[in-house]
Design a protein around this motif. Sequence first.
Motif, short mmCIF file in Angstrom:
data_model
loop_
_atom_site.label_atom_id
_atom_site.label_comp_id
_atom_site.label_asym_id
_atom_site.label_seq_id
_atom_site.Cartn_x
_atom_site.Cartn_y
_atom_site.Cartn_z
N UNK A 38 -8.04 -9.76 -8.20
CA UNK A 38 -7.41 -9.76 -6.88
C UNK A 38 -7.90 -8.55 -6.10
N UNK A 39 -7.90 -8.67 -4.79
CA UNK A 39 -8.15 -7.52 -3.91
C UNK A 39 -7.03 -7.49 -2.88
N UNK A 40 -6.62 -6.31 -2.51
CA UNK A 40 -5.42 -6.16 -1.70
C UNK A 40 -5.59 -4.95 -0.78
N UNK A 41 -5.42 -5.17 0.53
CA UNK A 41 -5.41 -4.05 1.46
C UNK A 41 -4.06 -3.36 1.36
N UNK A 42 -4.10 -2.04 1.24
CA UNK A 42 -2.85 -1.28 1.14
C UNK A 42 -2.45 -0.78 2.52
N UNK A 43 -1.15 -0.55 2.73
CA UNK A 43 -0.70 -0.06 4.04
C UNK A 43 -1.15 1.37 4.26
N UNK A 44 -1.32 1.77 5.51
CA UNK A 44 -1.67 3.17 5.79
C UNK A 44 -0.65 4.11 5.17
N UNK A 45 -1.08 5.29 4.72
CA UNK A 45 -0.18 6.18 3.96
C UNK A 45 1.12 6.51 4.67
N UNK A 46 1.09 6.72 6.00
CA UNK A 46 2.31 7.16 6.66
C UNK A 46 3.34 6.05 6.79
N UNK A 47 2.96 4.82 6.44
CA UNK A 47 3.93 3.73 6.55
C UNK A 47 4.61 3.42 5.23
N UNK A 48 4.09 4.00 4.12
CA UNK A 48 4.61 3.60 2.81
C UNK A 48 5.89 4.31 2.43
N UNK A 49 6.13 5.48 2.99
CA UNK A 49 7.30 6.23 2.57
C UNK A 49 8.54 5.83 3.34
N UNK A 50 8.49 5.94 4.69
CA UNK A 50 9.69 5.66 5.47
C UNK A 50 9.43 4.76 6.67
N UNK A 51 8.19 4.32 6.85
CA UNK A 51 7.87 3.50 8.01
C UNK A 51 8.35 2.07 7.84
#
Length: 584
Positions: free
Chosen positions: A170-183
């Motif tokens: 599988x390949x998966x685009x990850x969310x931008x870093x600033x959205x993973x914590x509290x976005x």
Amino acid sequence: MTRAGVRAALGGLRDDIGADAAVSRLRHCLPGIEATIAAEYRERNRVITRALEDGLRQFVVFYPDRPPLRPAHERLPAGAGCRVLYVLDDREAAVRSWLASSCRGNSDVAWLPDYPDIEGCLRAADVAGDITLSEPVCVLIGGAIQHTRTPETMLSGLWNVMPAGSWVWVSQVSPPPQTTASGPRRLPVEAEFEMCTQSPLVLRTAAELEHLFVEPCEWDFLHFGGIETQTPSGDGPSPSTVQPVPEMLTLIARRPARTRRSSSDGASAVQEDLSTVPSSPDPYSLTPPGTVPDQAAEVDHPTVGRLSAYLLDKPGEPGTGDQPHEPPTDMGVFVADRHLADAIDAEVPGYRWCLRAQRDFLHRVINFAARDKGIRQFVILRASLPAGLGATTPHTAVKAVVNAPTTLLVARETITWAYLNLALAKAGPADDKRAAAILAGIHDVHRPLHMTHKPGNWSLDLTEPVCVTVVGDPSHWPGDVAALIRAYRDEIADGSVIGVSALGPAPAGTAEAAALDALSRHFGETTEPHLTLRSDAEILGWFDGWTLEPPGVAPVSHWAGPPPENLPGPELPVWCAIATKAAS
């Protein structure tokens, strides 16, 4: 407008005004999204090559794309006996038409709709003779996993029908870093993609992707890493003004022979397949406990082991201005590891040299134990990721000086452990009948020494001398290293050898102290956030009951030679010692 149409436009097709407009809007939401398509296909081609090398000849491709994106069957060698089954989305009429016109008459290519579900589709293909479910299959899901909100259903269906030894990629685009914590969890690019195509787009973090392959079905990981994509020139906004360039995660998992994990059991079966722990004596652990290996944390943060492996593979001399590079192997290294490693190399160039020097010291310990003491058993603590295209491990260094040795590689991180097992398996059982990799925290002394391992249910013979290397470990554990070394001394036979290295302190106000402070700050971003410096006087007190070999506790340069003359930063203090257990 369909998902395949938009993906084709992202891949470079320019024959649909609507798809082009959708791509422009998606690029505004997530700069660099078009580069993820190219990265996905490069990775797919590598997976195909690797699967062929592993003997797989059946391929199932989920939701293929339209040209100009090259289909999987065109990547397979002619006459190799390969078969390809494309699983289609009934809404993608253009894909079906293209397959019917370009592959008709090709008996090695078949296609079926994903009806009634993935499991039913593959069972139907088995009945039709398009694939054989009695033999391993390589399933290329690729980016299709990010276009479903229920990937667990997809993977469970594959688990139920695929034979042991089959692969899933599988390949998966990850969310931008600033959205993973509290976005927000629903990102603009996800909403825009669904509005354009009526198909979901779900960006997932590394931890979320890893969890899909652990619960409720526990797959064996063959590869798990991140690929940084580069934004091509174009009319999209600059990533620096909107969001960082996305990272694409890529994962290869293998269907094991064991059954599905039950919710009542919950215990991992992976380690049970590799080794077993005797019921007695009880495990002996020191306090305070060190960092416990935790894959969920490790895939979301840089780790000391992975960034160190990257720096060890990095070409050129430290601090000479060489650019961030693609290492000889991306084995287990994530984008976050590379970024932090490059930041460390720029600010503390002496750290890369001290890693190389400690690796040289490790080899000197192995050579001394084997040639001077005749030792044939080796326990390598904090074993590193396999290095280079040859996937060399510390066991490689042991085999260079000992014929048919016994080697135990003790990893401190789960991904390192998985890759060490893979490297040992690739080496072949004929060469490595008595080599194993296990996972254990620094504080866990007894269990690694007493485990039994397959094949043959072998274990260390603790009535005979053992060489134990503790290279770098004391710098990443705030506990009493004297008690740690005493615990190993109490377990192993007289005549055993131990080699130890650790970063030391520097006088306040010096360039060395500033470099160590910077290194400690960078380590704060990893899963082992504390750097513990050990003085030569402290290290000297660790060896009660041991005989220190000349020259005693000495700088690492005694074994590795001086650092390069053009090293722009200071040499970091690293103290090393080799000792032999005295007769009781």
